[in-house]
Design a protein around this motif. Structure first.
Motif, PDB file in Angstrom:
ATOM      1  N   ALA B 174       0.824  -1.216   0.000  1.00 17.60           N
ATOM      2  CA  ALA B 174       0.000   0.000   0.000  1.00 17.60           C
ATOM      3  C   ALA B 174       0.851   1.256   0.000  1.00 17.60           C
ATOM      4  CB  ALA B 174      -0.928  -0.014   1.220  1.00 17.60           C
ATOM      5  N   VAL B 175       1.922   1.234   0.788  1.00 16.19           N
ATOM      6  CA  VAL B 175       2.774   2.424   0.918  1.00 16.19           C
ATOM      7  C   VAL B 175       3.504   2.716  -0.395  1.00 16.19           C
ATOM      8  CG1 VAL B 175       4.875   3.283   2.049  1.00 16.19           C
ATOM      9  CG2 VAL B 175       3.006   2.279   3.420  1.00 16.19           C
ATOM     10  N   SER B 176       4.002   1.668  -1.055  1.00 19.56           N
ATOM     11  CA  SER B 176       4.730   1.902  -2.308  1.00 19.56           C
ATOM     12  C   SER B 176       3.765   2.399  -3.399  1.00 19.56           C
ATOM     13  CB  SER B 176       5.448   0.631  -2.754  1.00 19.56           C
ATOM     14  OG  SER B 176       4.513  -0.373  -3.094  1.00 19.56           O
ATOM     15  N   GLN B 177       2.555   1.880  -3.385  1.00 18.30           N
ATOM     16  CA  GLN B 177       1.594   2.358  -4.390  1.00 18.30           C
ATOM     17  C   GLN B 177       1.236   3.820  -4.160  1.00 18.30           C
ATOM     18  OE1 GLN B 177      -0.605  -1.869  -5.433  1.00 18.30           O
ATOM     19  NE2 GLN B 177      -1.808  -0.007  -5.347  1.00 18.30           N
ATOM     20  N   ARG B 178       1.161   4.216  -2.892  1.00 14.86           N
ATOM     21  CA  ARG B 178       0.864   5.615  -2.629  1.00 14.86           C
ATOM     22  C   ARG B 178       2.003   6.499  -3.136  1.00 14.86           C
ATOM     23  NH1 ARG B 178      -2.580   8.231   0.817  1.00 14.86           N
ATOM     24  NH2 ARG B 178      -3.853   6.406   0.364  1.00 14.86           N
ATOM     25  N   ALA B 179       3.226   6.019  -2.953  1.00 17.95           N
ATOM     26  CA  ALA B 179       4.361   6.791  -3.457  1.00 17.95           C
ATOM     27  C   ALA B 179       4.250   6.952  -4.971  1.00 17.95           C
ATOM     28  CB  ALA B 179       5.674   6.096  -3.080  1.00 17.95           C
ATOM     29  N   ASN B 180       3.855   5.888  -5.645  1.00 20.57           N
ATOM     30  CA  ASN B 180       3.669   5.970  -7.098  1.00 20.57           C
ATOM     31  C   ASN B 180       2.551   6.950  -7.451  1.00 20.57           C
ATOM     32  OD1 ASN B 180       5.622   4.034  -7.309  1.00 20.57           O
ATOM     33  ND2 ASN B 180       4.218   2.339  -7.774  1.00 20.57           N
ATOM     34  N   GLU B 307       5.662 -17.386  -0.584  1.00 24.48           N
ATOM     35  CA  GLU B 307       6.840 -16.511  -0.497  1.00 24.48           C
ATOM     36  C   GLU B 307       6.512 -15.051  -0.755  1.00 24.48           C
ATOM     37  OE1 GLU B 307      10.060 -18.034  -2.812  1.00 24.48           O
ATOM     38  OE2 GLU B 307      10.256 -19.820  -1.545  1.00 24.48           O
ATOM     39  N   GLY B 308       5.230 -14.774  -0.939  1.00 23.05           N
ATOM     40  CA  GLY B 308       4.808 -13.383  -1.161  1.00 23.05           C
ATOM     41  C   GLY B 308       5.315 -12.434  -0.090  1.00 23.05           C
ATOM     42  N   PRO B 309       5.162 -12.820   1.189  1.00 23.96           N
ATOM     43  CA  PRO B 309       5.633 -11.901   2.241  1.00 23.96           C
ATOM     44  C   PRO B 309       7.112 -11.577   2.095  1.00 23.96           C
ATOM     45  CG  PRO B 309       4.241 -13.613   3.188  1.00 23.96           C
ATOM     46  CD  PRO B 309       4.465 -13.984   1.744  1.00 23.96           C
ATOM     47  N   ARG B 310       7.925 -12.603   1.837  1.00 26.24           N
ATOM     48  CA  ARG B 310       9.361 -12.352   1.700  1.00 26.24           C
ATOM     49  C   ARG B 310       9.641 -11.505   0.462  1.00 26.24           C
ATOM     50  NH1 ARG B 310      13.511 -17.137   0.732  1.00 26.24           N
ATOM     51  NH2 ARG B 310      12.972 -16.526  -1.378  1.00 26.24           N
ATOM     52  N   PHE B 311       8.907 -11.801  -0.599  1.00 28.24           N
ATOM     53  CA  PHE B 311       9.103 -11.073  -1.855  1.00 28.24           C
ATOM     54  C   PHE B 311       8.917  -9.569  -1.649  1.00 28.24           C
ATOM     55  CE2 PHE B 311       7.623  -9.431  -5.975  1.00 28.24           C
ATOM     56  CZ  PHE B 311       8.615  -9.913  -6.816  1.00 28.24           C
ATOM     57  N   VAL B 312       7.820  -9.204  -0.949  1.00 29.31           N
ATOM     58  CA  VAL B 312       7.587  -7.761  -0.804  1.00 29.31           C
ATOM     59  C   VAL B 312       8.568  -7.127   0.186  1.00 29.31           C
ATOM     60  CG1 VAL B 312       5.149  -7.970  -1.419  1.00 29.31           C
ATOM     61  CG2 VAL B 312       5.781  -7.960   0.984  1.00 29.31           C
ATOM     62  N   ARG B 313       9.150  -7.946   1.065  1.00 31.91           N
ATOM     63  CA  ARG B 313      10.165  -7.390   1.967  1.00 31.91           C
ATOM     64  C   ARG B 313      11.465  -7.109   1.201  1.00 31.91           C
ATOM     65  NH1 ARG B 313       9.123 -12.209   6.128  1.00 31.91           N
ATOM     66  NH2 ARG B 313       6.913 -11.757   6.408  1.00 31.91           N
ATOM     67  N   GLU B 314      11.712  -7.937   0.182  1.00 31.07           N
ATOM     68  CA  GLU B 314      13.011  -7.841  -0.500  1.00 31.07           C
ATOM     69  C   GLU B 314      13.003  -6.919  -1.710  1.00 31.07           C
ATOM     70  OE1 GLU B 314      13.933 -11.901  -1.317  1.00 31.07           O
ATOM     71  OE2 GLU B 314      14.555 -12.307   0.764  1.00 31.07           O
ATOM     72  N   ARG B 315      11.825  -6.686  -2.272  1.00 27.54           N
ATOM     73  CA  ARG B 315      11.792  -5.924  -3.517  1.00 27.54           C
ATOM     74  C   ARG B 315      11.273  -4.509  -3.284  1.00 27.54           C
ATOM     75  NH1 ARG B 315      12.567  -9.887  -7.629  1.00 27.54           N
ATOM     76  NH2 ARG B 315      12.925  -8.064  -8.970  1.00 27.54           N
ATOM     77  N   ASP B 316      11.680  -3.634  -4.182  1.00 25.68           N
ATOM     78  CA  ASP B 316      11.208  -2.244  -4.153  1.00 25.68           C
ATOM     79  C   ASP B 316      10.139  -2.098  -5.235  1.00 25.68           C
ATOM     80  OD1 ASP B 316      10.744   0.440  -4.432  1.00 25.68           O
ATOM     81  OD2 ASP B 316      12.875   1.024  -4.460  1.00 25.68           O
ATOM     82  N   LEU B 317       8.912  -1.851  -4.802  1.00 24.39           N
ATOM     83  CA  LEU B 317       7.779  -1.884  -5.731  1.00 24.39           C
ATOM     84  C   LEU B 317       7.461  -0.514  -6.336  1.00 24.39           C
ATOM     85  CD1 LEU B 317       5.334  -4.129  -3.597  1.00 24.39           C
ATOM     86  CD2 LEU B 317       7.140  -4.862  -5.149  1.00 24.39           C
ATOM     87  N   THR B 318       8.307   0.471  -6.087  1.00 25.65           N
ATOM     88  CA  THR B 318       7.999   1.804  -6.620  1.00 25.65           C
ATOM     89  C   THR B 318       8.477   1.938  -8.066  1.00 25.65           C
ATOM     90  OG1 THR B 318      10.071   2.663  -5.753  1.00 25.65           O
ATOM     91  CG2 THR B 318       8.132   2.878  -4.340  1.00 25.65           C
ATOM     92  N   GLY B 320      10.702   3.668  -9.484  1.00 26.15           N
ATOM     93  CA  GLY B 320      12.141   3.583  -9.716  1.00 26.15           C
ATOM     94  C   GLY B 320      12.774   2.336  -9.127  1.00 26.15           C
ATOM     95  N   GLY B 321      11.975   1.439  -8.555  1.00 28.89           N
ATOM     96  CA  GLY B 321      12.509   0.290  -7.844  1.00 28.89           C
ATOM     97  C   GLY B 321      12.881  -0.865  -8.750  1.00 28.89           C
ATOM     98  N   ASP B 322      13.276  -1.988  -8.128  1.00 30.34           N
ATOM     99  CA  ASP B 322      13.703  -3.141  -8.931  1.00 30.34           C
ATOM    100  C   ASP B 322      12.510  -4.008  -9.354  1.00 30.34           C
ATOM    101  OD1 ASP B 322      13.033  -4.137  -6.474  1.00 30.34           O
ATOM    102  OD2 ASP B 322      14.772  -5.473  -6.308  1.00 30.34           O
ATOM    103  N   PHE B 323      11.322  -3.649  -8.926  1.00 28.81           N
ATOM    104  CA  PHE B 323      10.120  -4.378  -9.360  1.00 28.81           C
ATOM    105  C   PHE B 323       8.970  -3.376  -9.453  1.00 28.81           C
ATOM    106  CE2 PHE B 323       6.381  -7.149  -8.778  1.00 28.81           C
ATOM    107  CZ  PHE B 323       6.674  -8.166  -9.674  1.00 28.81           C
ATOM    108  N   PRO B 324       8.992  -2.556 -10.505  1.00 29.39           N
ATOM    109  CA  PRO B 324       7.977  -1.500 -10.596  1.00 29.39           C
ATOM    110  C   PRO B 324       6.578  -2.112 -10.707  1.00 29.39           C
ATOM    111  CG  PRO B 324       9.715  -1.214 -12.232  1.00 29.39           C
ATOM    112  CD  PRO B 324       9.901  -2.575 -11.662  1.00 29.39           C
ATOM    113  N   VAL B 362       8.138   4.053 -16.347  1.00 31.55           N
ATOM    114  CA  VAL B 362       9.303   3.245 -16.000  1.00 31.55           C
ATOM    115  C   VAL B 362      10.242   3.271 -17.207  1.00 31.55           C
ATOM    116  CG1 VAL B 362      10.111   0.900 -15.511  1.00 31.55           C
ATOM    117  CG2 VAL B 362       8.003   1.763 -14.443  1.00 31.55           C
ATOM    118  N   ALA B 363      11.463   3.662 -16.944  1.00 30.63           N
ATOM    119  CA  ALA B 363      12.398   3.832 -18.053  1.00 30.63           C
ATOM    120  C   ALA B 363      12.587   2.529 -18.820  1.00 30.63           C
ATOM    121  CB  ALA B 363      13.744   4.334 -17.514  1.00 30.63           C
ATOM    122  N   GLY B 364      12.430   2.603 -20.130  1.00 34.37           N
ATOM    123  CA  GLY B 364      12.704   1.453 -20.990  1.00 34.37           C
ATOM    124  C   GLY B 364      11.702   0.329 -20.878  1.00 34.37           C
TER     125      GLY B 364
END
Lengths: 412, 394
Positions: B174-180, B307-318, B320-324, B362-364
């Protein structure tokens, strides 16, 4: 463990009475198979006659084999609570006023998953037993209780919304002279009723248990002649606004059919005491009860009619009596529908011949007045609409369901 | 590749173009017809097409009844030779895309306007809940009248117990989506959201709290599905449909829903697109609740089940992140415009691969995956779908 209910406090006359609202009532026609079972206190589900799978919610085709032969049958009521939630922001007025409201998902041993109201003692991951209850809209809902009974379990807030428990409620028993009426007073007091008003017809005539009744704490005798509109209105003027449960034990039993009875006076008396008695009661007490269906712990909750099971099918030796009872039964359905907006239940208690003076010459089985009284209390505590007391009433019910025409011949 | 995937034909000769969003409003006194009409006009203006060139119409709307798509042809002065009304809520966009693409490919239509739009009058939401489905009416709504919040609360709690997910995990989504969303001028939510605020929000139906819920609103989303040569002649930027899946009532024997139909079909999706999950540049999931997003990360192959919980802890969903992910802010931050919520991911996916996403770009981004989920008929979401769109440069 359920917190035991506190006795209701005296109402402030400055406060507005909370008006009744209803949970969502619309249902598919098929799902009223559940309503029928709930009315009688049975747990029934659709079971495919072709493949044997249980189905829920109510369907018109079997999800396993597509058969449309899906009768409602009594089903095993055990299951496991697999998830739960506390609904805090409901969309509808009834639940908004009662939020938070606890519901869960129950995996039934017989297959289906039920969204269910939860008793507060239910624990996620543990066993529960299911029942179908009639909610304040009069429709069937699934209710999960823990497997084991516990003290004060009946006092659970959500359970009490589904029932008409006499505990702390004020009751009117309309005829204290009858054996059934007397037994009902005792049973209600034992169940925790706060006040029992007992109607005494022909007040000037003494009756055997009068002194004992007068001495009972919580009991108040009131002169009440059901056939007399003025008498009923006078009593209602005093107590209609504080009658939470009305138990109509009107009794007028005389033998005889149609042709073999002489004259019409007995028919008129019979109708005056029973049919017109119900009319007078409904018009005098109905409006106040319907207004008070959400008025706290001692809200108006139920209207009970004790009826002969021969209201359902005419029994020639008591043919005129049967007909008057049939009239009362039909009125009760009208009353039920008219009390629905208040969330006040109408429970009909059908009995076979009572073991007493008016059926003296009949052979057994007959119904003990105490059995009727206990059935009334347990029906109220379970929130039922239809109760059949004793072997004869059960027998007539089953025969009627199997073949109305055969029953007609058998009762002539 | 499964037999089913081998037999499926690619969407050759068909493109998607003209992503349209009619800016949302929290409440509207206008009708669904008005919102859908605005979207149609925007499609015409964006594409440069003559209105008469639109010969197909796919409509999704909860608030349109008693009208359906056919009533709208007369209302809007359209003459259609292909028509569909798609009452699939969160899967409306994917379903419309699939149907329209095949119609165009088969020559049954040249240009299909796919539109989802709803109004939101003050009592719309409650009335939608009341009348959602027969099973809901019989066996869910009378239980607390909590609507989708209560139904998903039951599923979410079970998921948390089973896989050890926490509210903080959902909060990250929720927080990353708000940032977007703060970069998206159309988003109704305009203020930042912190994880602390998310955690402190008031409970709605435990474990669902305020910021797990979408805000119902009025709005419309739309795009065109058309013959590739028509788009080319208009010099209209357009994307290809690399692969799609759709499934209803998957895993009916699961006691409580822990997966959607994607888990049944996801191999076909990637096989058809000749891509792997790590080849996707932007992911737009259906986010009626963050927990449902987490389920999609698993079922769409970005991580294993549980593994969803771990996935969202490890990835940046914004952005500019590694998993836009849900770069527009998603329904959680943009708002849920009824059936428009089922289009929001697709229109954003289209903008991303066309390079038209503006501040949320998202670039490219070359390949975008949009997914849909919906229809809590009784105790679970019945419908799921997904599509991979690729841009002109892919």
């Amino acid at each position: 463990m359920t917190e035991p209910l506190s006795p209701p406090r005296k109402r402030s006359p400055l406060n507005r009475t909370r008006l009744p609202s209803q949970p969502p009532a619309p249902r598919s026609r098929t799902s009223h198979g559940l309503t029928r079972a709930a009315a009688e206190g049975r747990f029934a589900l659709q079971r495919c006659a072709n493949c044997g799978e249980y189905a829920y919610p109510a369907r018109d085709a079997c999800p396993s084999c597509l058969s449309s032969d899906l009768p409602f049958v009594d089903a095993p009521s055990g299951g496991e609570l697999v998830s739960e939630t506390l609904v805090r922001v409901p969309a509808d007025v009834y639940f908004r006023e009662r939020a938070p409201w606890r519901i869960g998902l129950v995996k039934l041993d017989c297959g289906p998953v039920m969204v269910s109201h939860l008793h507060s003692d239910c624990i996620d991951g543990e066993r529960v037993r299911m029942s179908l209850q009639l909610d304040k809209s009069g429709q069937a809902v699934a209710f999960a209780r823990p497997q084991q009974n516990a003290p004060a379990m009946q006092d659970d807030r959500q359970w009490r919304e589904m029932t008409a428990d006499p505990k702390y409620r004020r009751v009117l028993v309309t005829n204290g002279r009858s054996a059934v009426g007397l037994a009902t007073v005792d049973a209600l007091l034992k169940a925790g009723a706060r006040t029992v008003h007992v109607g005494v017809p022909e007040n000037w005539k003494p009756f055997p248990e009068e002194e004992r009744l007068r001495a009972l704490p919580g009991v108040k005798l009131v002169p009440l002649d059901l056939g007399d509109e003025r008498s009923v209105r006078d009593v209602a003027a005093d107590i209609a606004g504080k009658t939470d449960i009305l138990v109509n034990t009107a009794e007028f039993v005389r033998p005889g059919g149609l042709i073999d009875r002489q004259g019409a006076s007995f028919f008129q008396m019979e109708l005056a005491e029973t049919y017109m008695g119900l009319v007078h009661l409904a018009q005098s007490f109905g409006p106040a009860m319907r207004m008070r269906g959400a008025d706290g712990v001692d809200s108006a909750a139920a209207w009970v009619n004790v009826l002969s099971v021969y209201a359902l099918a005419n029994w020639t030796p008591f043919g005129a009596h049967s007909a008057a009872q049939a009239g009362c039964l039909s009125l009760s359905h009208c009353l039920r529908s008219e009390l629905h907006p208040g969330g006040v239940k109408v429970m009909n208690v059908f009995t076979g011949p009572i073991d007493g003076e008016w059926f003296q010459t009949l052979p057994p089985p007959k119904v003990a007045p105490r059995a009727v009284a206990e059935a009334i209390v347990s029906g109220l505590r379970s929130g039922l609409e239809e109760v059949f007391v004793g072997d004869v009433a059960q027998d007539v019910r089953r025969r009627l369901a199997a073949s109305p025409k055969a029953l007609e011949r058998e009762l002539s | 590749m499964s037999e089913a995937a081998r037999l499926r034909r690619p969407y050759d000769g068909v493109v998607v173009a003209a992503p349209v969003t009619v800016p949302y409003e929290r409440y509207s006194i206008e009708s669904a017809h008005w919102w859908i009409g605005r979207a149609l006009k925007a499609l015409v203006e964006t594409s440069g097409l003559d209105k008469r060139a639109i010969d197909g119409l796919a409509i999704s709307s909860f608030t349109l009844p008693p009208d359906t798509a056919v009533g709208l042809t007369q209302h809007f002065g359209l003459s259609a030779r292909w028509l569909d009304t798609i009452p699939l809520g969160g899967v409306s966009g994917i379903a419309a895309l699939r149907k329209a693409a095949r119609a165009v490919q088969a020559g049954d239509a040249d240009v299909v306007a796919c539109i989802a739009g709803d109004t939101n009058q003050v009592d719309t939401f409650r009335r939608t809940l009341e009348n959602f489905s027969r099973f809901a009416q019989d066996a869910a709504y009378p239980y607390g009248a909590g609507g989708a919040n209560a139904s998903f609360a039951l599923i979410a709690r079970h998921y948390m117990k089973r896989f050890g997910a926490t509210r903080e995990d959902f909060g990250r989504i929720a927080v990353s989506q708000r940032a977007n969303a703060l970069r998206n001028p159309h988003a109704l939510m305009k203020t930042p959201l912190t994880l602390d605020q998310y955690m402190a929000a008031r409970p709605i139906s435990d474990p669902i709290h305020l910021f797990d819920c979408v805000m119902p609103c009025a709005g419309a989303e739309a795009f065109l599905v058309m013959r590739e040569d028509i788009a080319a002649s208009l010099k209209l930027p357009a994307a290809r449909i690399a692969g799609t899946i759709e499934r209803h009532n998957a895993f009916a024997d699961d006691v409580v829903q822990t997966r959607g139909g994607w888990a049944m079909d996801v191999a076909d999706l990637y096989a058809m697109a000749a891509l792997r999950p790590d080849g996707i540049d932007v992911v737009l999931t259906y986010d009626d609740y963050p927990f449902v997003v987490m389920m999609q990360f698993e079922d769409l192959g970005f991580c294993a089940k549980g593994e969803g919980p771990r996935f969202v802890r490890e990835r940046d969903l914004t952005i500019g992140g590694d998993f836009p992910h849900n770069t527009s802010g998603g329904q959680l931050s943009v708002g849920q415009a009824g059936a428009g919520g089922g289009y929001l991911g697709l229109t954003e996916a289209l903008r991303q691969v066309l390079g038209q996403a503006g501040a949320t770009q998202v670039a490219g981004a070359r390949a975008a995956l949009a997914s849909g989920f919906g229809m809590i008929n009784y105790d679970r979401g019945l419908s799921s779908g997904a599509a991979i769109l690729t841009g002109p440069s892919a």
